[in-house]
Design a protein around this motif. Structure first.
Motif, PDB file in Angstrom:
ATOM      1  N   GLU A  29      42.886 -20.757  76.450  1.00 56.83           N
ATOM      2  CA  GLU A  29      41.749 -19.838  76.438  1.00 56.83           C
ATOM      3  C   GLU A  29      42.192 -18.428  76.071  1.00 56.83           C
ATOM      4  OE1 GLU A  29      37.601 -19.254  76.821  1.00 56.83           O
ATOM      5  OE2 GLU A  29      38.827 -21.062  76.762  1.00 56.83           O
ATOM      6  N   VAL A  30      43.419 -18.084  76.458  1.00 60.16           N
ATOM      7  CA  VAL A  30      43.950 -16.735  76.197  1.00 60.16           C
ATOM      8  C   VAL A  30      44.565 -16.635  74.808  1.00 60.16           C
ATOM      9  CG1 VAL A  30      45.674 -15.032  76.913  1.00 60.16           C
ATOM     10  CG2 VAL A  30      44.323 -16.232  78.630  1.00 60.16           C
ATOM     11  N   ILE A  31      45.263 -17.712  74.385  1.00 53.33           N
ATOM     12  CA  ILE A  31      45.956 -17.702  73.096  1.00 53.33           C
ATOM     13  C   ILE A  31      45.089 -18.406  72.061  1.00 53.33           C
ATOM     14  CG2 ILE A  31      48.063 -18.315  71.850  1.00 53.33           C
ATOM     15  CD1 ILE A  31      49.491 -18.382  74.541  1.00 53.33           C
ATOM     16  N   ALA A  32      44.434 -17.628  71.220  1.00 56.31           N
ATOM     17  CA  ALA A  32      43.458 -18.151  70.258  1.00 56.31           C
ATOM     18  C   ALA A  32      43.985 -19.233  69.305  1.00 56.31           C
ATOM     19  CB  ALA A  32      42.866 -17.001  69.453  1.00 56.31           C
ATOM     20  N   PRO A  33      45.229 -19.146  68.773  1.00 60.18           N
ATOM     21  CA  PRO A  33      45.675 -20.160  67.803  1.00 60.18           C
ATOM     22  C   PRO A  33      45.702 -21.586  68.322  1.00 60.18           C
ATOM     23  CG  PRO A  33      47.059 -18.215  67.678  1.00 60.18           C
ATOM     24  CD  PRO A  33      46.183 -18.043  68.883  1.00 60.18           C
ATOM     25  N   ILE A  34      45.761 -21.758  69.652  1.00 60.72           N
ATOM     26  CA  ILE A  34      45.748 -23.109  70.196  1.00 60.72           C
ATOM     27  C   ILE A  34      44.313 -23.629  70.160  1.00 60.72           C
ATOM     28  CG2 ILE A  34      46.157 -24.565  72.216  1.00 60.72           C
ATOM     29  CD1 ILE A  34      48.275 -22.625  73.111  1.00 60.72           C
ATOM     30  N   PRO A  35      44.041 -24.749  69.457  1.00 62.14           N
ATOM     31  CA  PRO A  35      42.671 -25.275  69.385  1.00 62.14           C
ATOM     32  C   PRO A  35      42.096 -25.509  70.778  1.00 62.14           C
ATOM     33  CG  PRO A  35      44.106 -26.406  67.839  1.00 62.14           C
ATOM     34  CD  PRO A  35      44.998 -25.566  68.704  1.00 62.14           C
ATOM     35  N   VAL A  73      39.660 -22.764  82.220  1.00 61.35           N
ATOM     36  CA  VAL A  73      38.904 -22.063  81.175  1.00 61.35           C
ATOM     37  C   VAL A  73      38.156 -20.870  81.777  1.00 61.35           C
ATOM     38  CG1 VAL A  73      36.921 -22.236  79.615  1.00 61.35           C
ATOM     39  CG2 VAL A  73      38.664 -24.031  79.621  1.00 61.35           C
ATOM     40  N   THR A  74      37.574 -21.068  82.951  1.00 62.62           N
ATOM     41  CA  THR A  74      36.826 -19.990  83.607  1.00 62.62           C
ATOM     42  C   THR A  74      37.732 -18.803  83.902  1.00 62.62           C
ATOM     43  OG1 THR A  74      35.301 -21.587  84.620  1.00 62.62           O
ATOM     44  CG2 THR A  74      35.402 -19.384  85.597  1.00 62.62           C
ATOM     45  N   ILE A  75      38.898 -19.072  84.454  1.00 62.38           N
ATOM     46  CA  ILE A  75      39.840 -17.995  84.766  1.00 62.38           C
ATOM     47  C   ILE A  75      40.401 -17.373  83.489  1.00 62.38           C
ATOM     48  CG2 ILE A  75      42.107 -17.487  85.799  1.00 62.38           C
ATOM     49  CD1 ILE A  75      41.421 -19.586  87.943  1.00 62.38           C
ATOM     50  N   GLY A  76      40.789 -18.222  82.528  1.00 58.84           N
ATOM     51  CA  GLY A  76      41.345 -17.720  81.272  1.00 58.84           C
ATOM     52  C   GLY A  76      40.358 -16.893  80.479  1.00 58.84           C
ATOM     53  N   SER A  77      39.061 -17.242  80.578  1.00 58.84           N
ATOM     54  CA  SER A  77      38.041 -16.521  79.814  1.00 58.84           C
ATOM     55  C   SER A  77      37.870 -15.087  80.296  1.00 58.84           C
ATOM     56  CB  SER A  77      36.701 -17.256  79.891  1.00 58.84           C
ATOM     57  OG  SER A  77      36.118 -17.122  81.178  1.00 58.84           O
ATOM     58  N   LEU A  78      38.297 -14.804  81.529  1.00 60.04           N
ATOM     59  CA  LEU A  78      38.177 -13.449  82.066  1.00 60.04           C
ATOM     60  C   LEU A  78      39.014 -12.448  81.271  1.00 60.04           C
ATOM     61  CD1 LEU A  78      38.236 -14.152  85.900  1.00 60.04           C
ATOM     62  CD2 LEU A  78      36.301 -13.332  84.539  1.00 60.04           C
ATOM     63  N   PHE A  79      40.053 -12.948  80.620  1.00 60.71           N
ATOM     64  CA  PHE A  79      40.902 -12.077  79.791  1.00 60.71           C
ATOM     65  C   PHE A  79      40.091 -11.518  78.624  1.00 60.71           C
ATOM     66  CE2 PHE A  79      43.771 -11.637  76.108  1.00 60.71           C
ATOM     67  CZ  PHE A  79      44.647 -10.672  76.614  1.00 60.71           C
ATOM     68  N   VAL A  80      39.401 -12.390  77.901  1.00 58.25           N
ATOM     69  CA  VAL A  80      38.567 -11.957  76.767  1.00 58.25           C
ATOM     70  C   VAL A  80      37.367 -11.162  77.261  1.00 58.25           C
ATOM     71  CG1 VAL A  80      37.164 -12.745  74.821  1.00 58.25           C
ATOM     72  CG2 VAL A  80      39.296 -13.924  75.377  1.00 58.25           C
ATOM     73  N   VAL A 135      35.632 -18.454  73.190  1.00 59.15           N
ATOM     74  CA  VAL A 135      36.060 -17.054  73.096  1.00 59.15           C
ATOM     75  C   VAL A 135      34.912 -16.156  72.644  1.00 59.15           C
ATOM     76  CG1 VAL A 135      36.900 -17.292  70.715  1.00 59.15           C
ATOM     77  CG2 VAL A 135      37.843 -15.510  72.188  1.00 59.15           C
ATOM     78  N   ALA A 136      34.042 -16.653  71.772  1.00 63.65           N
ATOM     79  CA  ALA A 136      32.907 -15.864  71.289  1.00 63.65           C
ATOM     80  C   ALA A 136      31.914 -15.603  72.414  1.00 63.65           C
ATOM     81  CB  ALA A 136      32.221 -16.586  70.133  1.00 63.65           C
ATOM     82  N   ILE A 137      31.688 -16.620  73.255  1.00 60.04           N
ATOM     83  CA  ILE A 137      30.763 -16.471  74.377  1.00 60.04           C
ATOM     84  C   ILE A 137      31.323 -15.481  75.394  1.00 60.04           C
ATOM     85  CG2 ILE A 137      29.517 -17.687  76.201  1.00 60.04           C
ATOM     86  CD1 ILE A 137      30.004 -20.270  74.500  1.00 60.04           C
ATOM     87  N   SER A 138      32.622 -15.596  75.691  1.00 59.51           N
ATOM     88  CA  SER A 138      33.267 -14.703  76.649  1.00 59.51           C
ATOM     89  C   SER A 138      33.205 -13.258  76.166  1.00 59.51           C
ATOM     90  CB  SER A 138      34.729 -15.116  76.857  1.00 59.51           C
ATOM     91  OG  SER A 138      34.823 -16.451  77.302  1.00 59.51           O
ATOM     92  N   ALA A 139      33.480 -13.066  74.868  1.00 58.93           N
ATOM     93  CA  ALA A 139      33.454 -11.719  74.291  1.00 58.93           C
ATOM     94  C   ALA A 139      32.046 -11.140  74.328  1.00 58.93           C
ATOM     95  CB  ALA A 139      33.974 -11.753  72.856  1.00 58.93           C
ATOM     96  N   PHE A 140      31.056 -11.963  74.008  1.00 63.81           N
ATOM     97  CA  PHE A 140      29.670 -11.501  74.021  1.00 63.81           C
ATOM     98  C   PHE A 140      29.254 -11.073  75.427  1.00 63.81           C
ATOM     99  CE2 PHE A 140      25.186 -12.561  74.827  1.00 63.81           C
ATOM    100  CZ  PHE A 140      24.570 -11.682  73.937  1.00 63.81           C
ATOM    101  N   SER A 191      31.493 -21.195  63.484  1.00 68.71           N
ATOM    102  CA  SER A 191      30.508 -20.694  64.443  1.00 68.71           C
ATOM    103  C   SER A 191      30.764 -19.240  64.800  1.00 68.71           C
ATOM    104  CB  SER A 191      30.512 -21.547  65.717  1.00 68.71           C
ATOM    105  OG  SER A 191      30.125 -22.864  65.439  1.00 68.71           O
ATOM    106  N   VAL A 192      32.044 -18.874  64.951  1.00 67.76           N
ATOM    107  CA  VAL A 192      32.396 -17.485  65.274  1.00 67.76           C
ATOM    108  C   VAL A 192      31.861 -16.543  64.203  1.00 67.76           C
ATOM    109  CG1 VAL A 192      34.288 -15.831  65.475  1.00 67.76           C
ATOM    110  CG2 VAL A 192      34.439 -18.007  66.647  1.00 67.76           C
ATOM    111  N   ILE A 193      32.100 -16.902  62.949  1.00 69.89           N
ATOM    112  CA  ILE A 193      31.643 -16.072  61.826  1.00 69.89           C
ATOM    113  C   ILE A 193      30.120 -15.967  61.824  1.00 69.89           C
ATOM    114  CG2 ILE A 193      31.560 -15.864  59.308  1.00 69.89           C
ATOM    115  CD1 ILE A 193      34.277 -17.350  59.256  1.00 69.89           C
ATOM    116  N   LEU A 194      29.452 -17.088  62.008  1.00 79.81           N
ATOM    117  CA  LEU A 194      27.987 -17.101  62.003  1.00 79.81           C
ATOM    118  C   LEU A 194      27.415 -16.290  63.163  1.00 79.81           C
ATOM    119  CD1 LEU A 194      27.250 -20.829  61.069  1.00 79.81           C
ATOM    120  CD2 LEU A 194      27.035 -18.814  59.610  1.00 79.81           C
TER     121      LEU A 194
END
Length: 211
Positions: A29-35, A73-80, A135-140, A191-194
């Motif tokens: 969740e923190v490291i974006a390159p990992i799918p 994922v919940t904890i990791g998403s707090l970073f973004v 990551v897009a949802i967390s950032a939003f 989806s991120v781009i859209l």
């Protein structure tokens, strides 16, 4: 890349079990390159390989993969979320005029989400859909400074649904999950781009309506 990640997953699962899924979910969740789909689908394939559909198998899927992955994922998403929360206002104050978005627009969006129950349901649903990038949802949510308690609850339960879907796919499709994870990750990138384009167009449209 996939082979290295699978080896990594096998190692942490062998040593830590569900705790390994939890740790891996935080990392991805923190490291974006990992799918974002690979951890859940990969661990489901490893843990449930050869298992037939049964109550015991579903319980194993939930306790060993879905639950720890959702917590991770919940904890990791707090970073973004945190980066977007604290960096969003300075970013828009400097660059918002070029994007047609002001901080006042964000504050109005924040108030709208605080008052509307339907928007909370939408956030839950987009969390649950595998092809929408986490990551897009967390950032939003961080960007509009969505209530942290509600964010954590929505993220956890939405990810429970998402993790179950991905876990079941990884379990049932066997070694094909690597190809499926790659395809889902590609859809996430699109989806991120859209989402970004839609957000900018939305605020531009709102500004034109005011004029």
């Amino acid at each position: 890349m996939f082979a290295e990640i699978i080896l990594y997953l096998e190692n942490i699962l062998f040593v830590y079990g569900p705790l390994g899924v939890f740790i891996a979910s935080i990392i991805e969740e923190v490291i974006a390159p990992i799918p974002s789909t690979l951890v859940i689908m990969g661990t489901s394939f490893i843990v449930l390989k050869g298992a037939v559909i049964s109550i015991d198998a579903f319980l194993k899927l939930f306790l060993n993969i879905v639950l720890p992955a959702s917590l991770g994922v919940t904890i990791g998403s707090l970073f973004v979320y945190g980066i977007a929360y604290f960096a969003g206002k300075p970013f828009l104050e400097r660059w918002g005029k070029y994007l047609g978005v002001s901080w006042e627009d964000i504050e109005k969006t924040e108030k709208k989400f605080q008052k509307s129950r339907s928007d909370e349901l939408v956030l839950f649903l987009v969390r649950a859909v595998p092809i929408i990038p986490s990551v897009a949802i967390s950032a939003f949510c961080g960007f509009i400074r969505f209530d942290l308690k509600k964010y954590l609850v929505i993220t956890f339960f939405g990810t429970l649904v998402r993790a179950f879907i991905l876990g079941f796919i990884g379990w049932q499709f066997g070694s094909m999950y690597q190809t499926l994870a790659d395809e889902i990750s590609y859809l996430e990138e699109v989806s991120v781009i859209l989402i970004l384009i839609s957000a900018v167009l939305y605020f531009i449209y709102k500004k034109k309506l005011k004029k």
